[in-house]
Design a protein around this motif. Structure first.
Motif, PDB file in Angstrom:
ATOM      1  N   VAL A  25      -2.438  -9.832 -63.016  1.00 30.33           N
ATOM      2  CA  VAL A  25      -1.764 -10.965 -62.453  1.00 30.33           C
ATOM      3  C   VAL A  25      -1.587 -10.357 -61.121  1.00 30.33           C
ATOM      4  O   VAL A  25      -1.266  -9.245 -60.810  1.00 30.33           O
ATOM      5  N   ASN A  26      -1.413 -11.524 -60.104  1.00 32.91           N
ATOM      6  CA  ASN A  26      -1.138 -11.141 -58.612  1.00 32.91           C
ATOM      7  C   ASN A  26      -0.002 -12.068 -58.348  1.00 32.91           C
ATOM      8  O   ASN A  26      -0.332 -13.217 -58.239  1.00 32.91           O
ATOM      9  N   LEU A  27       0.898 -11.416 -57.686  1.00 33.78           N
ATOM     10  CA  LEU A  27       2.006 -12.181 -56.677  1.00 33.78           C
ATOM     11  C   LEU A  27       1.461 -12.043 -55.210  1.00 33.78           C
ATOM     12  O   LEU A  27       1.351 -10.805 -55.001  1.00 33.78           O
ATOM     13  N   ASN A  28       1.487 -13.071 -54.746  1.00 38.80           N
ATOM     14  CA  ASN A  28       1.193 -12.830 -53.102  1.00 38.80           C
ATOM     15  C   ASN A  28       2.085 -13.568 -52.171  1.00 38.80           C
ATOM     16  O   ASN A  28       2.579 -14.693 -52.607  1.00 38.80           O
ATOM     17  N   TYR A  29       2.325 -13.083 -51.099  1.00 42.08           N
ATOM     18  CA  TYR A  29       3.132 -13.962 -49.962  1.00 42.08           C
ATOM     19  C   TYR A  29       2.606 -13.586 -48.497  1.00 42.08           C
ATOM     20  O   TYR A  29       2.208 -12.534 -48.213  1.00 42.08           O
ATOM     21  N   ARG A  30       2.348 -14.830 -47.991  1.00 41.62           N
ATOM     22  CA  ARG A  30       1.916 -14.807 -46.738  1.00 41.62           C
ATOM     23  C   ARG A  30       2.588 -15.336 -45.536  1.00 41.62           C
ATOM     24  O   ARG A  30       3.161 -16.586 -46.086  1.00 41.62           O
ATOM     25  N   HIS A  31       3.150 -14.870 -44.496  1.00 39.92           N
ATOM     26  CA  HIS A  31       3.724 -15.331 -43.590  1.00 39.92           C
ATOM     27  C   HIS A  31       3.311 -15.168 -41.933  1.00 39.92           C
ATOM     28  O   HIS A  31       2.868 -14.235 -41.656  1.00 39.92           O
ATOM     29  N   GLN A  32       2.993 -16.587 -41.612  1.00 41.34           N
ATOM     30  CA  GLN A  32       2.632 -16.539 -39.977  1.00 41.34           C
ATOM     31  C   GLN A  32       3.828 -16.654 -39.250  1.00 41.34           C
ATOM     32  O   GLN A  32       4.426 -17.772 -39.141  1.00 41.34           O
ATOM     33  N   TYR A  33       4.236 -15.859 -38.462  1.00 34.14           N
ATOM     34  CA  TYR A  33       5.204 -15.925 -37.505  1.00 34.14           C
ATOM     35  C   TYR A  33       5.447 -16.824 -36.380  1.00 34.14           C
ATOM     36  O   TYR A  33       6.213 -17.523 -35.957  1.00 34.14           O
ATOM     37  N   ASP A  34       4.097 -16.972 -35.706  1.00 34.16           N
ATOM     38  CA  ASP A  34       4.121 -17.889 -34.661  1.00 34.16           C
ATOM     39  C   ASP A  34       2.545 -18.432 -34.434  1.00 34.16           C
ATOM     40  O   ASP A  34       1.594 -17.976 -34.969  1.00 34.16           O
ATOM     41  N   SER A  35       2.232 -19.230 -33.350  1.00 32.64           N
ATOM     42  CA  SER A  35       0.904 -19.669 -33.282  1.00 32.64           C
ATOM     43  C   SER A  35       0.039 -18.642 -32.667  1.00 32.64           C
ATOM     44  O   SER A  35      -1.308 -18.712 -32.597  1.00 32.64           O
ATOM     45  N   SER A  36       0.554 -17.610 -32.117  1.00 27.43           N
ATOM     46  CA  SER A  36      -0.487 -16.484 -31.721  1.00 27.43           C
ATOM     47  C   SER A  36      -1.022 -15.798 -32.719  1.00 27.43           C
ATOM     48  O   SER A  36      -2.200 -14.964 -32.096  1.00 27.43           O
ATOM     49  N   GLY A  37      -0.738 -15.845 -33.991  1.00 26.29           N
ATOM     50  CA  GLY A  37      -1.377 -15.328 -35.074  1.00 26.29           C
ATOM     51  C   GLY A  37      -0.771 -13.840 -35.638  1.00 26.29           C
ATOM     52  O   GLY A  37      -1.322 -13.164 -36.436  1.00 26.29           O
ATOM     53  N   ARG A  38       0.706 -13.851 -35.492  1.00 26.75           N
ATOM     54  CA  ARG A  38       1.153 -12.728 -36.091  1.00 26.75           C
ATOM     55  C   ARG A  38       1.430 -13.055 -37.526  1.00 26.75           C
ATOM     56  O   ARG A  38       1.895 -13.993 -37.857  1.00 26.75           O
TER      57      ARG A  38
ATOM     58  N   LYS B 165       0.809  -3.583 -51.821  1.00 24.48           N
ATOM     59  CA  LYS B 165       0.126  -3.407 -50.605  1.00 24.48           C
ATOM     60  C   LYS B 165       0.600  -4.403 -49.501  1.00 24.48           C
ATOM     61  O   LYS B 165       1.012  -5.700 -49.904  1.00 24.48           O
ATOM     62  N   ALA B 166       0.995  -4.003 -48.339  1.00 24.97           N
ATOM     63  CA  ALA B 166       1.591  -4.979 -47.249  1.00 24.97           C
ATOM     64  C   ALA B 166       0.315  -4.725 -45.973  1.00 24.97           C
ATOM     65  O   ALA B 166       0.160  -3.424 -45.700  1.00 24.97           O
ATOM     66  N   ASP B 167       0.002  -5.949 -45.545  1.00 21.83           N
ATOM     67  CA  ASP B 167      -0.907  -5.950 -44.398  1.00 21.83           C
ATOM     68  C   ASP B 167      -0.252  -6.721 -43.253  1.00 21.83           C
ATOM     69  O   ASP B 167       0.200  -7.723 -43.412  1.00 21.83           O
ATOM     70  N   TYR B 168      -0.251  -6.142 -41.896  1.00 18.71           N
ATOM     71  CA  TYR B 168       0.463  -6.675 -40.696  1.00 18.71           C
ATOM     72  C   TYR B 168      -0.659  -6.847 -39.786  1.00 18.71           C
ATOM     73  O   TYR B 168      -1.195  -5.873 -39.313  1.00 18.71           O
ATOM     74  N   THR B 169      -0.793  -7.991 -39.346  1.00 21.62           N
ATOM     75  CA  THR B 169      -1.602  -8.437 -37.867  1.00 21.62           C
ATOM     76  C   THR B 169      -0.608  -8.590 -36.619  1.00 21.62           C
ATOM     77  O   THR B 169       0.050  -9.724 -36.911  1.00 21.62           O
ATOM     78  N   HIS B 170      -0.918  -8.407 -35.392  1.00 19.84           N
ATOM     79  CA  HIS B 170      -0.094  -8.431 -34.538  1.00 19.84           C
ATOM     80  C   HIS B 170      -1.113  -8.633 -33.210  1.00 19.84           C
ATOM     81  O   HIS B 170      -1.816  -7.540 -32.762  1.00 19.84           O
ATOM     82  N   PRO B 171      -1.341  -9.832 -32.791  1.00 18.98           N
ATOM     83  CA  PRO B 171      -2.484 -10.119 -31.581  1.00 18.98           C
ATOM     84  C   PRO B 171      -1.538  -9.511 -30.240  1.00 18.98           C
ATOM     85  O   PRO B 171      -0.390  -9.776 -30.133  1.00 18.98           O
ATOM     86  N   LEU B 172      -2.353  -8.883 -29.715  1.00 19.22           N
ATOM     87  CA  LEU B 172      -1.737  -8.412 -28.191  1.00 19.22           C
ATOM     88  C   LEU B 172      -2.065  -9.392 -27.096  1.00 19.22           C
ATOM     89  O   LEU B 172      -1.405  -9.452 -26.112  1.00 19.22           O
ATOM     90  N   SER B 173      -3.023 -10.150 -27.366  1.00 17.46           N
ATOM     91  CA  SER B 173      -3.429 -11.149 -26.263  1.00 17.46           C
ATOM     92  C   SER B 173      -4.552 -12.026 -27.126  1.00 17.46           C
ATOM     93  O   SER B 173      -4.682 -11.915 -28.466  1.00 17.46           O
ATOM     94  N   LYS B 174      -5.010 -12.879 -26.476  1.00 14.41           N
ATOM     95  CA  LYS B 174      -6.217 -13.747 -27.221  1.00 14.41           C
ATOM     96  C   LYS B 174      -7.314 -13.005 -27.566  1.00 14.41           C
ATOM     97  O   LYS B 174      -8.122 -13.647 -28.356  1.00 14.41           O
ATOM     98  N   THR B 175      -7.740 -11.867 -26.938  1.00 17.98           N
ATOM     99  CA  THR B 175      -8.913 -11.169 -27.158  1.00 17.98           C
ATOM    100  C   THR B 175      -8.569  -9.669 -27.837  1.00 17.98           C
ATOM    101  O   THR B 175      -9.507  -9.008 -27.926  1.00 17.98           O
ATOM    102  N   ALA B 176      -7.227  -9.678 -28.111  1.00 12.26           N
ATOM    103  CA  ALA B 176      -6.872  -8.122 -28.698  1.00 12.26           C
ATOM    104  C   ALA B 176      -5.887  -8.324 -29.755  1.00 12.26           C
ATOM    105  O   ALA B 176      -4.925  -9.055 -29.708  1.00 12.26           O
ATOM    106  N   LYS B 177      -5.981  -7.451 -30.655  1.00 11.28           N
ATOM    107  CA  LYS B 177      -5.014  -7.434 -31.663  1.00 11.28           C
ATOM    108  C   LYS B 177      -4.946  -5.963 -32.528  1.00 11.28           C
ATOM    109  O   LYS B 177      -5.780  -5.286 -32.429  1.00 11.28           O
ATOM    110  N   ILE B 178      -3.764  -5.855 -32.958  1.00 11.64           N
ATOM    111  CA  ILE B 178      -3.547  -4.488 -33.994  1.00 11.64           C
ATOM    112  C   ILE B 178      -3.164  -5.040 -35.312  1.00 11.64           C
ATOM    113  O   ILE B 178      -2.533  -6.165 -35.456  1.00 11.64           O
ATOM    114  N   GLU B 179      -3.874  -4.168 -36.350  1.00 15.37           N
ATOM    115  CA  GLU B 179      -3.235  -4.630 -37.761  1.00 15.37           C
ATOM    116  C   GLU B 179      -2.891  -3.036 -38.242  1.00 15.37           C
ATOM    117  O   GLU B 179      -3.407  -1.987 -37.760  1.00 15.37           O
TER     118      GLU B 179
END
Length: 810
Positions: free
Chosen positions: A373-386, A436-450
Motif C-alpha cells: 500500500v502506498n499513500l502519496n501527497y503532492r503539492h505545487q506551491y506556485d507556477s514556478s514549479g516549486r 520519503k519526502a522530495d522537494y523541488t525549488h526552481p531558482l530560475s527558468k533554467t536552474a533548480k535545486i532538489e
C-alpha cells in the motif's frame, strides 16, 4: 590625426560588437499543461515566413531555447502527442527575449484520433541522465513479459536464470514506476515474468542514476514505467496473447481508468500462465594433486516448470485543487510455481568406466505472495514549479516452498545400492516500511535545486526445516535446517542542483546513506547460535555535464560520474545450505561486505539518433556467484572477489533512411579484468565480451507493419564462468484493425532454434566443470490489443517511495 584613427578604431570595434550582438540573440521559453506541470519532450519549431528556421525539444523542465538569431519576425509552433498544436502570434525579435509560459491545451477526441493514425514514438530516446526505451515501438514486444521486454532493450542482458545485467555489468537495481521492487534473483525473475508487456509504457536505463535514486546497484538503475491512463471519463485498454512453443503460454492485461471532477480511479489487472522446459547437461572432472584423473561426473536433467500469476493494482487520486493531489495505491500479486526435475547422474572411475548411477525424481512447489500500500501527497506551491512530494509505503512478501528429493543409487551392474529422500519446508516473510519526502525549488527558468529525505526499515524471518529418510527411517537434517532473522534500517538524505545554459547543461548531486543491520541464525540440536551487526555511512556523488553544438541538439557531448553501493541480498547473508540436487548446493555467506563502485561515462549523441559511449567502472570487492568443489559435490555461494575493472565502448543507433524503413542497432565491446583470492586460489582472469542486436522495421502500409530482429552474444567472462556464444533471429507482423484502435500481432522468436546456453566453470581446486542448457526459446505468439479513450489530460501520478530495499530479496 592619431586621435581620429583611435576614435575610428574604437568605433569599428563597437560597431562590430553591436552587429555581432544583433546576430547572436536568444529566444527562450517554457511549456506547461493546464495544471502547471512542465511538458517535456514536445517539439518546438521556429518559423520565419512559414519556413522552418530551427527546431528544439523541450527538456525535463519544459524549457526550450533558440540561439544565434538575427533580427526578424518569427512565429512558434509546438506539437506533442495528446495536446493540441500551439501556434503563436508573430514576434518581432530585436533583442534577446524570454517568452511568457506557453500553456498547452488537451487535444480533442478528433485530434487524438488523428494522432493515433500518424504518430509513433521512437524506440529509443536519450536524456542527460537516462536512455528511454518505448515498449510499444517494437511489434515483437507484444504478448510477452516484462523480462522479455528487458532482454530486447539496448545494453540489457538476461541470462538463463533470469539474472539481469546492464552494459555488461551485474548488480543492476530494478524499479517499477520509480518504486523499488525489493526483489532479486529468482524472486525478481518470477515477478517480471508475471508482468504482461501490455501493461508497460517504457523502460528507463540509467547506468549513472541521479541522486534522488537510492545508491544501491553498482550497474545502475532500470526503471520500468507502467501505463497510466489519464483521459477524462471512462477509458481503458486490453491485451491478450497466446504463445506456443513446446509448451503453451499466455499473457493478459486490462487497464481501466475513470476520471470525474476531483477524483481519478484506476485499475490494472493481469494474469500470466507460463510453462517451459530446460534440458541441462552438466559434466565435471576431478583430479589428484599431481593433476592425474581422479573421477568424472555427468548429469542430465529434464526440468519442467509452470508459473501461474495473477496481479492487481488499484487506486484513487483526489485532486484537492489544481495544485494539490492526494492518492492511495494498492497492489499485489501471487505466483504459484511448480518445478519437476528428473535427472540421471553417472559417476566414473579414473579409467572413465562407470562406477555408479544415481537417478533422481525431484519436485519443488512454491507459492509467493506480495502486497503493498502506498499513500502519496503532492503539492505545487506556485507556477514556478516549486513542488513537495511525500510517500509512505508498506510492503509484505510471503513465500512457502515445499521440496522433495528422491534419489536411487545403483552399482555399475545396475544392482540397487540404496535409496534416500530429502523433504524440505521453507517459509519466509519480509516486512518493508518506507517513508520519503522530495522537494523541488526552481531558482530560475533554467536552474533548480532538489532535496529529499528517506528512511526505511526491513525485517525478514526465514525458516528451513529439512528431514531425511533412509531405508524407511526419517530423521531431522540439522545440517540444512535453520532459522534466520535479519533487520536493516537505512536513513538517507540527498541534494541535487541542475542548470541549463544556451549550450551547456549541468547536474550535480550528493546522497548520504547510513545503514544499520543485524542478523541472527538461531541454533538447533547440532548448531549453535550465530549473529553479526554492522553500521556504516557513505557519501555518493553524481555529476553530469552536457554540451550541445546548437539549439537543435545536432550533437551533444555528455560526461557523467557516479559512486554507488551494492549491499548483499538479505538471504545471501544467511549461512544456510539449500540443496538443488544431490550433487549441487547453494550456501549463504554471513561475511559478505557491501561493494563500492565508481563509474565514468563519456557519450556523444548525434541528432538524438546515434549515441556512442565510452565507460570505465571499478568495483572494490565485487559480489558474484562462486563455485567450490568439495568431494563429488559443488557448492555455489556469493562472495566478495577482489577487484574488478571494466572498460567498454557501445553504440546505439536509431536510423530511418527511408519513410518505410527504420533500423535500431546496438553493439557493445567490453574488456573486463577480475583479480583476487578464491578458496585459497589466486583469481586473475580477463576477457573481451561483446554483444550486438538489431531490429529492422518495415512500414508496408498505414495498416500493416513488419519487423525482423537479430541478436548475437559473444563469449562472456564473469569471474569463474566463461559463457558460450549464441545467436538468434525473430520476425513479427502487425495489422491495425477496428478503426486503428485495435491491433493483431504475430511474432516468432528464435526462428532457427539457435539460442543455446553453454559454458565452462574455471578456477576450481582440482576440478573443472561444463554445462549445456536448452530451453523453450522458439515460440510463436499472437496478440490482440484494443484501446478506448476520450480527451487526453496529463497529470502525474505518484506510485510510491519505497525505493531501495526490496531489490535485495532473493
Amino acid at each position: 590625426m592619431k586621435l581620429i584613427h583611435c576614435l575610428l578604431a574604437v568605433s569599428m570595434v563597437l560597431l562590430s560588437h553591436c552587429l555581432y550582438a544583433q546576430q547572436n540573440m536568444v529566444l527562450s521559453g517554457r511549456l506547461k499543461d493546464q495544471t502547471g506541470q512542465a511538458v517535456a519532450g514536445a517539439t518546438v519549431s521556429l518559423l520565419k515566413d512559414s519556413t522552418l528556421v530551427k527546431a528544439a525539444i523541450a527538456n525535463a523542465q519544459g524549457q526550450f531555447q533558440f540561439s544565434r538569431l538575427k533580427p526578424a519576425v518569427y512565429r512558434i509552433t509546438v506539437t506533442y502527442i495528446g495536446y493540441a498544436t500551439y501556434n503563436s502570434d508573430t514576434l518581432q525579435l530585436n533583442a534577446t527575449h524570454v517568452l511568457p509560459d506557453i500553456v498547452l491545451q488537451p487535444a480533442t477526441a478528433t485530434q487524438l484520433k488523428d494522432v493515433n493514425v500518424t504518430a509513433r514514438k521512437p524506440f529509443v530516446e536519450t536524456r542527460i541522465d537516462r536512455t528511454i526505451v518505448n515498449v510499444d515501438a517494437l511489434i515483437s514486444n507484444a504478448g510477452t513479459s516484462a523480462l522479455d521486454v528487458l532482454e530486447k532493450s539496448p545494453g540489457v542482458l538476461v541470462d538463463q536464470d533470469g539474472n539481469i545485467s546492464l552494459l555488461g555489468k551485474s548488480g543492476v537495481t530494478i524499479y517499477i514506476d520509480d518504486k523499488l521492487t525489493y526483489l532479486s534473483g529468482s524472486d525478481l525473475a518470477a515477478y517480471l515474468r508475471s508482468l504482461p508487456s501490455g501493461s508497460l509504457e517504457a523502460i528507463e536505463l540509467m547506468p549513472v542514476p541521479p541522486a534522488r535514486y537510492d545508491a544501491a546497484g553498482n550497474a545502475g538503475v532500470i526503471n520500468i514505467r507502467t501505463k497510466k491512463l489519464k483521459q477524462k471519463g471512462f477509458n481503458g485498454n486490453v491485451s491478450t496473447s497466446y504463445t506456443q512453443g513446446v509448451y503453451p503460454k499466455s499473457f493478459n492485461n486490462l487497464n481501466l481508468n475513470f476520471r470525474n471532477n476531483a477524483f481519478n480511479y484506476f485499475v490494472s489487472a493481469g494474469y500470466s500462465n507460463n510453462r517451459n522446459f530446460s534440458d541441462l547437461l552438466i559434466t565435471r572432472s576431478y583430479f589428484n594433486e599431481d593433476g592425474s584423473p581422479l573421477s568424472d561426473f555427468s548429469q542430465f536433467s529434464a526440468i519442467r516448470h509452470r508459473y501461474r500469476s495473477p496481479s492487481l493494482k488499484m487506486g484513487v487520486d483526489y485532486y484537492k485543487d489544481k495544485n494539490t493531489t492526494i492518492g492511495i495505491v494498492l497492489n499485489g500479486n501471487t505466483s504459484k510455481a511448480t518445478g519437476l526435475v528428473g535427472n540421471n547422474s553417472f559417476l566414473y572411475n579414473p579409467a572413465h568406466q562407470l562406477d555408479s548411477l544415481v537417478t533422481a525424481d525431484n519436485r519443488d512447489e512454491r507459492m509467493f505472495k506480495r502486497g503493498g500500500v502506498n499513500l502519496n501527497y503532492r503539492h505545487q506551491y506556485d507556477s514556478s514549479g516549486r513542488t513537495l512530494g511525500i510517500d509512505l509505503d508498506y510492503i509484505r512478501n510471503e513465500s512457502e516452498t515445499n521440496q522433495l528429493f528422491k534419489n536411487t543409487s545403483y552399482y555399475a551392474d545396475s544392482t540397487l545400492k540404496g535409496r534416500d529422500e530429502l523433504q524440505g519446508f521453507i517459509p519466509s516473510g519480509i516486512n518493508i516500511y518506507s517513508a520519503k519526502a522530495d522537494y523541488t525549488h526552481p531558482l530560475s527558468k533554467t536552474a533548480k535545486i532538489e532535496g529529499g529525505l528517506k528512511t526505511s526499515y526491513i525485517s525478514t524471518d526465514n525458516k528451513a526445516d529439512y528431514a531425511v529418510t533412509i531405508e524407511g527411517i526419517t530423521t531431522p537434517d540439522y545440517d540444512k535446517t535453520n532459522h534466520f532473522l535479519y533487520k536493516e534500517h537505512i536513513n538517507a538524505a540527498y541534494g541535487n542542483f541542475s542548470k541549463e545554459w544556451a549550450k551547456l547543461s549541468l547536474q550535480a548531486g550528493l546522497r548520504l546513506e547510513n545503514t544499520i543491520m543485524q542478523g541472527r541464525q538461531l541454533g538447533n540440536a547440532v548448531k549453535t547460535d550465530s549473529a553479526f551487526k554492522r553500521n556504516y555511512t557513505n557519501l555518493f556523488p553524481t555529476f553530469y555535464l552536457a554540451y550541445k553544438t546548437d539549439s537543435a541538439s545536432t550533437q551533444q557531448f555528455i560526461l557523467s560520474y557516479s559512486k554507488r553501493i551494492e549491499r548483499p541480498g538479505f538471504n545471501d547473508l544467511n549461512p544456510f545450505i539449500s540443496p538443488l540436487d544431490k550433487f549441487m548446493y547453494y550456501v549463504g555467506n554471513p561475511f559478505l561486505q557491501p561493494v563500492i563502485s565508481h563509474s565514468l561515462d563519456l557519450s556523444w549523441v548525434y541528432r538524438n539518433r546515434i549515441t556512442t559511449k565510452v565507460n570505465y567502472a571499478h568495483y572494490a570487492g565485487e559480489i558474484g556467484e562462486t563455485i567450490e568443489a568439495r568431494g563429488d559435490r559443488f557448492f555455489s555461494r556469493p562472495a566478495n572477489v577482489g577487484t574488478s575493472n571494466y572498460v567498454s565502448l557501445s553504440v546505439n543507433a536509431d536510423l530511418q533512411p527511408f519513410k518505410w524503413f527504420t533500423l535500431h542497432w546496438f553493439g557493445i565491446g567490453e574488456y573486463c579484468h577480475f583479480k583476487g583470492n578464491l578458496y585459497n586460489n589466486v583469481l586473475n582472469v580477463d576477457g573481451v565480451n561483446y554483444v550486438t542486436n538489431a531490429t529492422a522495421q518495415f512500414k508496408i502500409s498505414p495498416a500493416w507493419n513488419a519487423e525482423l530482429t537479430g541478436l548475437y552474444r559473444g563469449k562472456i567472462t564473469a569471474l569463474q564462468f566463461v559463457l558460450g556464444d549464441f545467436w538468434a533471429m525473430g520476425a513479427a507482423v502487425e495489422k491495425k484493425i477496428l478503426q486503428k484502435k485495435g491491433s493483431l500481432k504475430l511474432a516468432v522468436n528464435d526462428l532457427f532454434y539457435t539460442r543455446l546456453n553453454y559454458g565452462d566453470i574455471n578456477n576450481l581446486t582440482n576440478a573443472s566443470g561444463r554445462y549445456r542448457n536448452k530451453g523453450d526459446s522458439r515460440v510463436a505468439q499472437i496478440t490482440f490489443s484494443y484501446n478506448f479513450g476520450k480527451t487526453y489530460e496529463k497529470r502525474d501520478r505518484s506510485v510510491g517511495g519505497a525505493d531501495a530495499e526490496q531489490q535485495r530479496i532473493r
